[in-house]
Design a protein around this motif. Structure first.
Motif, PDB file in Angstrom:
ATOM      1  N   LEU A   1       0.834  -1.206   0.000  1.00 29.32           N
ATOM      2  CA  LEU A   1       0.000   0.000   0.000  1.00 29.32           C
ATOM      3  C   LEU A   1       0.869   1.258   0.000  1.00 29.32           C
ATOM      4  O   LEU A   1       0.565   2.237  -0.696  1.00 29.32           O
ATOM      5  CB  LEU A   1      -0.918   0.004   1.218  1.00 29.32           C
ATOM      6  CG  LEU A   1      -2.071  -0.997   1.243  1.00 29.32           C
ATOM      7  CD1 LEU A   1      -2.841  -0.876   2.540  1.00 29.32           C
ATOM      8  CD2 LEU A   1      -2.996  -0.803   0.061  1.00 29.32           C
ATOM      9  N   LYS A   2       1.936   1.243   0.778  1.00 23.57           N
ATOM     10  CA  LYS A   2       2.834   2.401   0.847  1.00 23.57           C
ATOM     11  C   LYS A   2       3.435   2.689  -0.529  1.00 23.57           C
ATOM     12  O   LYS A   2       3.442   3.847  -0.989  1.00 23.57           O
ATOM     13  CB  LYS A   2       3.940   2.143   1.865  1.00 23.57           C
ATOM     14  CG  LYS A   2       4.954   3.282   1.979  1.00 23.57           C
ATOM     15  CD  LYS A   2       5.982   3.005   3.054  1.00 23.57           C
ATOM     16  CE  LYS A   2       6.844   1.814   2.693  1.00 23.57           C
ATOM     17  NZ  LYS A   2       7.923   1.584   3.685  1.00 23.57           N
ATOM     18  N   LYS A   3       3.927   1.659  -1.198  1.00 33.09           N
ATOM     19  CA  LYS A   3       4.527   1.848  -2.516  1.00 33.09           C
ATOM     20  C   LYS A   3       3.504   2.344  -3.526  1.00 33.09           C
ATOM     21  O   LYS A   3       3.798   3.210  -4.353  1.00 33.09           O
ATOM     22  CB  LYS A   3       5.160   0.541  -2.995  1.00 33.09           C
ATOM     23  CG  LYS A   3       6.370   0.101  -2.196  1.00 33.09           C
ATOM     24  CD  LYS A   3       6.874  -1.263  -2.671  1.00 33.09           C
ATOM     25  CE  LYS A   3       8.052  -1.743  -1.837  1.00 33.09           C
ATOM     26  NZ  LYS A   3       8.499  -3.094  -2.239  1.00 33.09           N
ATOM     27  N   ALA A   4       2.280   1.796  -3.451  1.00 37.33           N
ATOM     28  CA  ALA A   4       1.249   2.189  -4.410  1.00 37.33           C
ATOM     29  C   ALA A   4       0.814   3.632  -4.195  1.00 37.33           C
ATOM     30  O   ALA A   4       0.696   4.410  -5.152  1.00 37.33           O
ATOM     31  CB  ALA A   4       0.048   1.247  -4.299  1.00 37.33           C
ATOM     32  N   MET A   5       0.581   4.018  -2.937  1.00 39.87           N
ATOM     33  CA  MET A   5       0.099   5.373  -2.663  1.00 39.87           C
ATOM     34  C   MET A   5       1.183   6.417  -2.905  1.00 39.87           C
ATOM     35  O   MET A   5       0.940   7.440  -3.552  1.00 39.87           O
ATOM     36  CB  MET A   5      -0.427   5.463  -1.225  1.00 39.87           C
ATOM     37  CG  MET A   5      -1.734   4.738  -1.018  1.00 39.87           C
ATOM     38  SD  MET A   5      -2.561   5.120   0.553  1.00 39.87           S
ATOM     39  CE  MET A   5      -1.514   4.231   1.695  1.00 39.87           C
ATOM     40  N   VAL A   6       2.382   6.163  -2.402  1.00 38.54           N
ATOM     41  CA  VAL A   6       3.476   7.114  -2.612  1.00 38.54           C
ATOM     42  C   VAL A   6       3.876   7.161  -4.079  1.00 38.54           C
ATOM     43  O   VAL A   6       4.071   8.249  -4.655  1.00 38.54           O
ATOM     44  CB  VAL A   6       4.688   6.748  -1.726  1.00 38.54           C
ATOM     45  CG1 VAL A   6       5.876   7.643  -2.054  1.00 38.54           C
ATOM     46  CG2 VAL A   6       4.327   6.873  -0.252  1.00 38.54           C
ATOM     47  N   GLY A   7       3.976   5.980  -4.710  1.00 36.46           N
ATOM     48  CA  GLY A   7       4.337   5.938  -6.130  1.00 36.46           C
ATOM     49  C   GLY A   7       3.301   6.604  -7.013  1.00 36.46           C
ATOM     50  O   GLY A   7       3.640   7.347  -7.944  1.00 36.46           O
ATOM     51  N   GLY A   8       2.018   6.366  -6.711  1.00 32.48           N
ATOM     52  CA  GLY A   8       0.964   7.011  -7.484  1.00 32.48           C
ATOM     53  C   GLY A   8       0.970   8.514  -7.329  1.00 32.48           C
ATOM     54  O   GLY A   8       0.761   9.259  -8.302  1.00 32.48           O
ATOM     55  N   SER A   9       1.228   9.001  -6.106  1.00 34.51           N
ATOM     56  CA  SER A   9       1.299  10.447  -5.867  1.00 34.51           C
ATOM     57  C   SER A   9       2.474  11.073  -6.602  1.00 34.51           C
ATOM     58  O   SER A   9       2.347  12.162  -7.179  1.00 34.51           O
ATOM     59  CB  SER A   9       1.414  10.719  -4.361  1.00 34.51           C
ATOM     60  OG  SER A   9       0.296  10.219  -3.671  1.00 34.51           O
ATOM     61  N   LEU A  10       3.629  10.403  -6.576  1.00 31.11           N
ATOM     62  CA  LEU A  10       4.810  10.930  -7.276  1.00 31.11           C
ATOM     63  C   LEU A  10       4.593  10.968  -8.783  1.00 31.11           C
ATOM     64  O   LEU A  10       4.907  11.977  -9.442  1.00 31.11           O
ATOM     65  CB  LEU A  10       6.034  10.071  -6.947  1.00 31.11           C
ATOM     66  CG  LEU A  10       6.727  10.346  -5.608  1.00 31.11           C
ATOM     67  CD1 LEU A  10       7.793   9.297  -5.340  1.00 31.11           C
ATOM     68  CD2 LEU A  10       7.342  11.736  -5.603  1.00 31.11           C
ATOM     69  N   PHE A  11       4.059   9.894  -9.329  1.00 33.25           N
ATOM     70  CA  PHE A  11       3.815   9.854 -10.779  1.00 33.25           C
ATOM     71  C   PHE A  11       2.818  10.933 -11.183  1.00 33.25           C
ATOM     72  O   PHE A  11       3.016  11.638 -12.182  1.00 33.25           O
ATOM     73  CB  PHE A  11       3.293   8.467 -11.174  1.00 33.25           C
ATOM     74  CG  PHE A  11       3.053   8.322 -12.648  1.00 33.25           C
ATOM     75  CD1 PHE A  11       4.077   7.938 -13.500  1.00 33.25           C
ATOM     76  CD2 PHE A  11       1.802   8.573 -13.197  1.00 33.25           C
ATOM     77  CE1 PHE A  11       3.870   7.804 -14.865  1.00 33.25           C
ATOM     78  CE2 PHE A  11       1.576   8.449 -14.557  1.00 33.25           C
ATOM     79  CZ  PHE A  11       2.619   8.061 -15.397  1.00 33.25           C
ATOM     80  N   SER A  12       1.742  11.058 -10.412  1.00 31.04           N
ATOM     81  CA  SER A  12       0.731  12.080 -10.711  1.00 31.04           C
ATOM     82  C   SER A  12       1.330  13.476 -10.622  1.00 31.04           C
ATOM     83  O   SER A  12       1.001  14.358 -11.432  1.00 31.04           O
ATOM     84  CB  SER A  12      -0.450  11.951  -9.746  1.00 31.04           C
ATOM     85  OG  SER A  12      -1.029  10.662  -9.818  1.00 31.04           O
ATOM     86  N   ALA A  13       2.221  13.695  -9.637  1.00 26.77           N
ATOM     87  CA  ALA A  13       2.862  15.005  -9.478  1.00 26.77           C
ATOM     88  C   ALA A  13       3.676  15.361 -10.719  1.00 26.77           C
ATOM     89  O   ALA A  13       3.650  16.512 -11.187  1.00 26.77           O
ATOM     90  CB  ALA A  13       3.753  15.006  -8.239  1.00 26.77           C
TER      91      ALA A  13
END
Length: 680
Positions: A370-382
């Motif tokens: 979950l940590k990788k998905a949420m942080v990774g998704g936020s970074l990619f979206s940014a």
């Protein structure tokens, strides 16, 4: 059986009166503070020379009248709220009466139809990292990208880019904090339904921080769902339907109403199957990102954008630093609607694919994924957002004006057929990937709000009214405009996220104890809270009217939720109380407006509103009388029971007071011994 039912009604009545008493007490406290400040100011005026008294009184007292309870910048708007809210509550009462009369038959028909519609029959799958990452990106990058990105550049210029960077960095920090709080909550066997659950696990579900965070997050998700619904309706009525040869603009209103009904029915059906449709999210997200990339490419090519124009030409001035900080914070608040979609991932935690058997190891694996998905998704979206905003900054700096339309990104490419078609397709797909999840999130938050705050078990209701409550408020928001919905979403979400970020340390201390560490070891938590809190404060100061109207909307939604949650008799009593309050308060204040008009201190609009309210008072009196008559005729037995309960409560209170007084009187009086002097 009858006695048990009567006791149950008594208990619910006591709970309702208790909650209402607390709510009214808080309102009375706010009014007491404002009135005390005013009266203390007037004490100083009384000691001034007579020639200054009138002037100073006007300076001190007029702003108080014109900004009463900080609800609106002027008194007429306040009075409009005092009339509109009781009227809407009365409409809700009539709606409840109709529902009771038809025994929910129509709603049951809709439910039976939606339950029989067979969309996806496959069993729920276990989700891997790629699916979770796709959900994180898909819930974040949506149709708002095509609206907020160009408008943020139009309103704030170059500050839109650092504002987006700041908002994205705080979102990444929050995503990491969410994963940690998920881990702590699972360790403590706490309930996890959205971010506000972490606040409840840290402080308890009766704590005011939990109530505020849950309520504001619900409002934010309702506004987000309404925004996506608005984009879908505007996309159809302003861009797609006009392509038809027989379409006329005179059908615009009818088309919008029909689309609202169709899309509401669609979300009533679709929200039941959202978690089963998650398996398609990877494909939908990939297609959407591809279309977004093609759209950006055509935008870049069509206007010959030079990315070197992104960098600003800043001129050194004494206010450069303060202007930069303020511009970045304001723009960060404006685009926050775009960056908080990562939280949708944690709702899928129960179905995460794991390889571990041990419960503790399995929890660690779920937390890590979950940590990788949420942080990774936020970074990619940014990265996507920053690049896309940079295109508009370079576009504006090259002399191209961003159109003030519903969807500026679409209108910029109306001369390029292929690019226009691709952008239309991306918008339609974006609405699909974000509209239903936002509705589902609003529904979950409302269910928890009803259960934890209003003490209503949704599962025990004869008919699930919560989806219709969400749709009702979405319809209310559609009567405003896109800009208001955007800012309402930002304000509500920022308040909730600031509280959630703050609660991480409390939750960590509750679970880990001394191992949680001291302040310096938790700098990330407090830095995140500080950034989100500062953005929230700046937003509420700069957009004061939006912030205040958001509070009014929240108060109104609270009343409506109470109306749909409690028994019909209680809601009628509450509507009568609100109507009586309006009839007592508003007539003298309408007279104040007319007095101000006599001194030339009221605008023609204020005078017109005052005259309309004068006529409305008589209409409200008639409605109030009709509601009282209906209450007495239809609920004679219930009213007698309520009176009996109140009398019993009063007699019991009096009995206790007399008992205490008797006990005090009956105690022997203690006297100090006196020394008797004996004469020699």
């Amino acid at each position: 059986m009858f006695r048990a039912e009567l006791e149950s009604k008594k208990k619910r009545l006591f709970d309702f009166i208790s909650n209402l008493a607390e709510y009214l007490l808080f309102m009375a406290g706010a009014l007491a503070i404002l009135l005390m400040i005013t009266l203390l100011s007037l004490l100083q005026v009384a000691n001034l020379p007579p020639e200054f008294t009138e002037t100073v009184t006007t300076i001190l007292f007029l702003p108080f009248i014109m900004d009463l309870m900080l609800i609106s910048p002027n008194l007429p708007v306040i009075l409009l709220f005092f009339f509109i809210v009781p009227l809407l509550l009365i409409v809700a009462v009539i709606f409840r009466i109709l529902l009771a009369r038809f025994t929910f038959k129509k709603i049951k028909v809709i439910e039976s139809i939606t339950e029989k519609i067979y969309l996806i029959g496959k069993p729920e799958k276990k989700y891997g990292f790629s699916t979770l990452l796709a959900v994180s990106i898909g819930a974040t990058v949506g149709p708002s990208t095509f609206v907020l990105s160009p408008y943020s550049v139009k309103y704030y210029g170059w500050y839109a880019l650092p504002g987006m960077i700041l908002a994205s960095l705080s979102a990444v920090a929050l995503a990491y904090g969410y994963s940690k709080m998920f881990y702590y909550s699972r360790l403590s066997k706490g309930k996890i339904v959205g971010g506000p659950s972490f606040v409840g696990n840290a402080f308890g579900t009766k704590h005011y921080l939990y109530i505020i965070s849950r309520f504001t997050m619900w409002v934010g998700n309702v506004a987000l769902a309404a925004f996506n619904l608005l984009i879908a309706i505007e996309l159809a009525t302003e861009y797609l339907l006009p392509m038809l040869p027989f379409y006329s603009t005179s059908f615009s209103i009818i088309s919008k109403i029909a689309l609202f009904a169709i899309l509401s029915l669609a979300v009533l059906i679709g929200h039941r199957y959202w978690e089963k449709m998650v398996v398609l999210q990877s494909i939908l997200t990939a297609v959407f990102l591809s279309l977004l990339g093609l759209h950006a490419f055509f935008l870049f090519q069509h206007y010959g954008i030079n990315l070197e124009l992104v960098m600003p030409s800043l001129s050194v001035s004494p206010n450069l630093v303060s202007d930069f900080i303020m511009g970045v914070l304001i723009s960060a608040a404006y685009v926050y609607l775009m960056v908080f979609g990562f939280q949708e991932v944690q709702s899928l935690a129960e179905n995460v694919k794991t390889s571990k058997i041990d419960e503790e190891e399995r929890l660690k694996e779920i937390y890590s994924m979950l940590k990788k998905a949420m942080v990774g998704g936020s970074l990619f979206s940014a990265i996507v957002f920053c690049f896309y905003i940079s295109l508009y900054i370079a576009l504006v700096n090259s002399g191209i004006q961003i159109p003030e339309t519903t969807i500026p990104a679409l209108d910029l490419l109306n001369e390029h057929t292929l690019a226009y078609t691709i952008t239309l397709s991306a918008l339609a797909l974006g609405v699909i990937t974000t509209y239903v999840p936002a509705f589902v999130a609003a529904l979950k938050h409302l269910k928890e709000l009803l259960s934890d705050v209003f003490l209503v078990k949704v599962e025990e209701l004869k008919v699930r009214l919560d989806p219709y409550i969400v749709i009702f408020f979405m319809g209310i928001l559609l009567l405003t405009n896109a800009e208001y919905i955007i800012r309402l979403t930002d304000f509500a979400v920022l308040i909730s996220l600031a509280i959630i970020a703050f609660s991480e340390y409390a939750l960590k201390r509750k679970v880990l104890g001394e191992k949680a560490g001291v302040f310096l070891k938790n700098y990330r938590i407090f830095l995140t809270t500080f950034i989100v809190g500062v953005i929230t404060v700046i937003f509420s100061i700069v957009s004061q009217e939006i912030a205040v109207n958001s509070v009014v909307f929240m108060i109104f939604s609270t009343l409506i939720i109470m109306f749909f949650s409690y028994d019909l008799l209680l809601v009628e009593l509450f509507a009568i109380a609100m109507g009586a309050l309006s009839l007592i308060i508003t007539p003298p204040l309408v007279d104040v407006i007319m007095e101000l008009a006599g001194y030339g201190l009221a605008t023609p609009t204020d005078i017109a509103i005052a005259q309309a309210l004068t006529a409305s008072i008589w209409i409200l009196r008639f409605i109030f009388s009709a509601l009282v008559i209906h209450l007495v005729v239809q609920h004679k037995e219930e009213l007698i029971q309520i009176v009996k309960v109140l009398v019993e409560l009063l007699l019991e209170t009096i009995k206790r007071l007399f008992g205490r007084a008797k006990a005090l009187i009956g105690k022997p009086e203690f006297r100090t011994p006196q020394v008797i002097e004996v004469e020699a």
